[in-house]
Motif scaffolding. Structure first.
Motif, PDB file in Angstrom:
ATOM      1  N   MET A  95       0.895  -1.296  -0.039  1.00  0.00           N
ATOM      2  CA  MET A  95      -0.056  -0.171   0.108  1.00  0.00           C
ATOM      3  C   MET A  95       0.795   1.255  -0.007  1.00  0.00           C
ATOM      4  O   MET A  95       0.513   2.267  -0.681  1.00  0.00           O
ATOM      5  N   ILE A  96       2.061   1.233   0.597  1.00  0.00           N
ATOM      6  CA  ILE A  96       2.828   2.373   0.816  1.00  0.00           C
ATOM      7  C   ILE A  96       3.614   2.740  -0.541  1.00  0.00           C
ATOM      8  O   ILE A  96       3.613   3.734  -0.869  1.00  0.00           O
TER       9      ILE A  96
ATOM     10  N   LEU B 252       2.319   2.003  -3.458  1.00  0.00           N
ATOM     11  CA  LEU B 252       1.233   2.284  -4.336  1.00  0.00           C
ATOM     12  C   LEU B 252       0.930   3.704  -4.068  1.00  0.00           C
ATOM     13  O   LEU B 252       0.845   4.676  -5.039  1.00  0.00           O
ATOM     14  N   ALA B 253       0.877   3.902  -2.823  1.00  0.00           N
ATOM     15  CA  ALA B 253       0.471   5.640  -2.382  1.00  0.00           C
ATOM     16  C   ALA B 253       1.645   6.367  -3.023  1.00  0.00           C
ATOM     17  O   ALA B 253       1.616   7.561  -3.474  1.00  0.00           O
ATOM     18  N   LEU B 254       3.155   6.103  -2.636  1.00  0.00           N
ATOM     19  CA  LEU B 254       3.943   7.002  -2.841  1.00  0.00           C
ATOM     20  C   LEU B 254       3.999   7.275  -4.551  1.00  0.00           C
ATOM     21  O   LEU B 254       4.506   8.202  -5.210  1.00  0.00           O
TER      22      LEU B 254
ATOM     23  N   GLN C 117       1.679   6.945  -6.553  1.00  0.00           N
ATOM     24  CA  GLN C 117       0.570   7.810  -6.952  1.00  0.00           C
ATOM     25  C   GLN C 117       0.834   9.275  -6.733  1.00  0.00           C
ATOM     26  O   GLN C 117       0.552  10.270  -7.630  1.00  0.00           O
TER      27      GLN C 117
END
Lengths: 295, 307
Positions: free
Chosen positions: B109-110, B112-114, B116
Motif C-alpha cells: 500500500m505504501i 502504491l501511494a508513493l 501515486q
C-alpha cells in the motif's frame, strides 16, 4: 468581506465543507477496509470498484426502474454486499492458508474486471444522478451557504461510522468478531461458525463501500473510474491511521479530508499529494500509524 | 549455472536474436524493455518477498529523466540512459527508506501511494508537458558514432542492455547477498537473530530493483522517443505484477516469458479498448486461484529443474 489569514471566509468554509465531505467517504471506505482486514487479513483492492458499483446500481435503479435515492439507500448495500458474499465464498475463501499478498492480487484482478466491464458498457464520461428532492436547496448559515444534501452526507456518514463502531466494540456480536480476529481457532472451538462470520463480514464491508457509493452519486458523477483513484488515497489514509482501531480509521478519514480541503485553500498545487506527504511523514515518525500497534 | 538454465538462456538469447527476422523489431524492443522491468520487479518480490505496487514510478521517472536529458540538454544516448537510471535510483533510495519500515500488505500500500504521489507530481510539473508527454526525443549517436536512428543499431543496443541487466540479476540472486535475501523472505526473525542487518539488505534489494527498472524505463523512452504519463500510472505497476505472476514469481526466466505474453496480448487486443483491462483482470484471478507457479514455474516443476 471578512478574511482569515488573507483568505475570504466564504472560500475557506467552502473548502472546509468539501474537505469534510471527502473525509466522510475516506472514513466510510477505510472503515470497511479495516473491518475486512481485521477478520480476513486481506486488503480488499476491489473496495473502490465496489464503491463504484454502489453508485452504478443506484443509477440503474432510477433510470431502469424509476426507484429514487431513498430506495437506492435501502436496496443497493444488500445487493452489492451479496456479490461480495459470492466473491468470498467462491474465491477469497480458497486463499486464507496462503500468503496474504495473494488476496491483494486477487482483489486487484477483480477490480480490473469490474471496472473494465462497466467501462465497456458505459464509457468513461460521468453520468449525472439526481439529488433527492427532499434534500435539494440549502440554508444560509450567515458565514457560508450550506447545501442540505452535503449536510446530510456528513451527518449520515458520522452516524454510520458510530453505529459500526458501536456494533463492533459494544455488542455481543462484536465481541465474537473481535475474538475471532484474535484467535479464530479458539472461537470456532466454542461452537461459533467462524467461516460464516468471515463471509458475512466481507459482505458487510462491501455493503459499506456500496452505501458510500450511493451517497456519493449525487455529488460526484457516476463513472466507472470513480473508485480507482479514490481507493489509493484511502490506502494512504489506512497507512496513516493504522488498521488497529475502528475509531482510529474514522478519525483519520475525517481529519485528512479536512486537511486536504485546507490545502486547497492555502496551497492548491499540493492538494492532490498532501495525503501522501502526510503518509511519508507519519511513516518516519510512527511507522505503525497514528492509531496502530506494531506487530 | 545448472544445465537447464544454460539451455534456457541460450533459447532466450537465440529467440531475441532471430525473432526480428519475422516479428516487427519495435515490438520486440518493447518486449525486452518490459522483460527487464519485470525481472527487476521479480528481484524484489520473488527473492526478497516484498510486493511493490508502485514500480511504475521508477519506469516513469527514468523515462522522463532520459527524455529530458536527451531532448532539452542534448545528452548523448548513453548519458541520457545513465541520467534517467540515476534519477530512478535516487527515487528508489528515498521511497525505499520509507517503505521498508512496514512489511507485507502495508509495504504494497505504501509503495502504491508513493507512486501515486509521483504520478500527480508528473501530471502537474511543467517539464513533463502533462498529458502530451515529452515527444520526439532524439535517439542520438551512441558513443558518438553509432546512429541509433537505424533500427538494427537500436535493436542491438536494447538487446545488449537487456542481456546485461538479466545476467546481473542472475548474478545477484545467486550471490551470498541473494541467499541472505531469500533467508529474510523465508524467516525474517531468524535472519535477524543470525546477525543480519535485515533493513539494509531489504533497502539494497529495493534500490537495485528500482535502478534496473530505471534502466528499462530509460531504454524504453529512447526506443519510442516518448516519455508519457502512462509509464507512471498505477495500472503500469499492476501490469508488471501481472507479467511476473503469469511468468512465475521467483523463477529466473518467468518474468521474461510473462512480459512477452502480456505484451503480445495487449498488441492483439489493442483495438478492443476496455477488454484489455478485463482480460488482465481475468488472468490475475486465474493465476492466483489455480496457477500460482506461473508458466515457467509449471514447466520447471514438470521438468523437475530450476528455471
Amino acid at each position: 468581506m471578512t478574511e482569515i489569514f488573507g483568505v475570504p471566509t466564504q472560500a475557506l468554509f467552502g473548502q472546509l465543507l468539501i474537505g469534510l465531505i471527502n473525509g466522510s467517504f475516506y472514513a466510510l471506505l477505510s472503515l470497511g477496509l479495516a473491518v475486512i482486514f481485521g477478520l480476513l487479513n486481506i486488503i480488499n483492492f476491489t473496495h473502490g470498484a465496489q464503491y463504484m458499483m454502489g453508485a452504478f446500481v443506484a443509477f440503474l435503479l432510477t433510470s431502469k426502474a424509476g426507484l429514487g435515492y431513498w430506495w437506492a439507500l435501502a436496496i443497493v448495500p444488500p445487493v452489492v454486499g451479496f456479490t461480495g458474499v459470492i466473491i468470498e465464498r467462491l474465491m477469497l475463501s480458497k486463499l486464507y492458508k496462503l500468503d496474504h499478498l495473494y488476496g491483494l492480487l486477487l482483489t486487484f484482478g477483480l477490480a480490473l474486471i469490474i471496472q473494465g466491464l462497466f467501462r465497456n458498457e458505459y464509457g468513461t464520461s460521468g453520468l449525472p444522478y439526481p439529488m433527492p428532492a427532499e434534500l435539494s436547496g440549502g440554508r444560509n448559515l450567515g458565514f457560508m451557504f450550506l447545501p442540505n444534501y452535503r449536510a446530510w452526507v456528513i451527518v449520515a456518514s458520522i452516524g454510520i461510522c458510530i453505529a459500526t463502531w458501536f456494533v463492533i466494540e459494544r455488542t455481543k456480536l462484536g465481541s465474537y468478531l473481535r475474538a475471532a480476529t484474535e484467535n479464530p481457532a479458539l472461537v470456532q472451538a466454542f461452537g461459533i461458525n467462524v467461516p460464516r462470520m468471515i463471509t458475512l463480514t466481507y459482505g458487510f464491508g462491501v455493503a459499506l463501500a456500496a452505501l458510500a457509493g450511493v451517497m456519493a452519486a449525487p455529488i460526484y458523477q457516476v463513472s466507472p473510474q470513480m473508485g480507482a483513484d479514490l481507493i489509493i488515497v484511502v490506502f494512504a489514509v489506512v497507512v496513516i491511521g493504522g488498521m488497529g482501531s475502528i475509531m482510529g480509521s474514522i478519525l483519520t478519514g475525517f481529519g485528512l479530508g479536512v486537511i486536504e480541503g485546507l490545502t486547497k485553500v492555502f496551497y492548491p498545487e499540493a492538494s492532490n499529494t498532501v495525503i501522501f506527504v502526510i503518509m511519508a511523514i507519519v511513516l518516519m515518525i510512527k511507522p505503525a500509524g497514528l492509531f496502530g500497534t506494531q506487530k | 549455472m545448472p544445465r537447464s538454465q544454460k539451455i534456457a538462456l541460450g533459447v532466450m538469447a537465440a529467440f531475441f536474436l532471430l525473432a526480428p527476422l519475422v516479428v516487427y523489431p519495435v515490438f520486440l524492443m518493447k518486449a525486452m524493455c518490459f522483460a527487464l522491468f519485470a525481472c527487476a520487479f521479480n528481484l524484489l518480490i520473488g527473492f526478497g518477498g516484498l510486493l511493490s505496487f508502485g514500480h511504475a514510478m521508477f519506469l516513469g521517472t527514468a523515462g522522463y529523466g532520459a527524455a529530458h536529458a536527451a531532448k532539452v540538454w542534448g545528452f548523448p544516448p548513453e548519458f541520457a540512459i545513465l541520467f534517467g537510471t540515476a534519477a530512478a535510483a535516487l527515487l528508489g533510495l528515498v521511497t525505499g527508506l520509507l517503505a521498508i519500515r512496514r512489511q507485507g500488505i502495508y509495504f504494497a500500500m505504501i509503495t502504491l501511494a508513493l507512486a501515486q504521489m509521483m504520478y500527480f507530481f508528473y501530471l502537474q510539473a511543467a517539464f513533463t508537458h502533462g498529458e502530451d508527454g515529452i515527444q520526439a526525443v532524439p535517439r542520438g549517436m551512441l558513443f558518438g558514432f553509432i546512429d541509433l536512428a537505424n533500427v538494427w543499431a537500436m535493436y542491438s543496443t536494447v538487446f545488449a542492455i537487456f542481456m546485461a541487466g538479466f545476467l546481473l540479476i542472475y548474478r545477484v540472486i545467486h550471490s551470498p547477498f541473494g541467499q541472505v535475501l531469500k533467508a529474510i523472505r523465508e524467516n525474517e526473525q531468524r535472519a535477524i537473530s543470525l546477525g543480519y542487518d535485515v533493513d539494509r539488505y531489504k533497502l539494497l534489494a529495493y534500490l537495485l530493483s528500482a535502478t534496473l527498472a530505471g534502466v528499462a524505463g530509460a531504454t524504453k523512452t529512447l526506443v519510442f522517443q516518448l516519455a508519457s504519463l502512462t509509464d507512471a500510472h498505477w495500472s503500469m505497476s499492476g501490469e508488471v505484477v501481472l507479467m511476473t505472476l503469469l511468468g512465475g514469481l521467483g523463477t529466473v526466466f518467468g518474468p521474461v516469458a510473462g512480459a512477452l505474453i502480456i505484451i503480445s496480448l495487449e498488441n492483439y487486443l489493442a483495438q478492443l479498448g476496455a477488454w484489455v483491462t478485463i482480460v488482465q483482470g481475468v488472468i490475475f484471478v486465474i493465476c492466483v486461484l489455480t496457477f500460482r507457479r506461473g508458466v515457467i514455474g509449471e514447466i520447471g516443476n514438470w521438468l523437475r529443474k530450476p528455471l
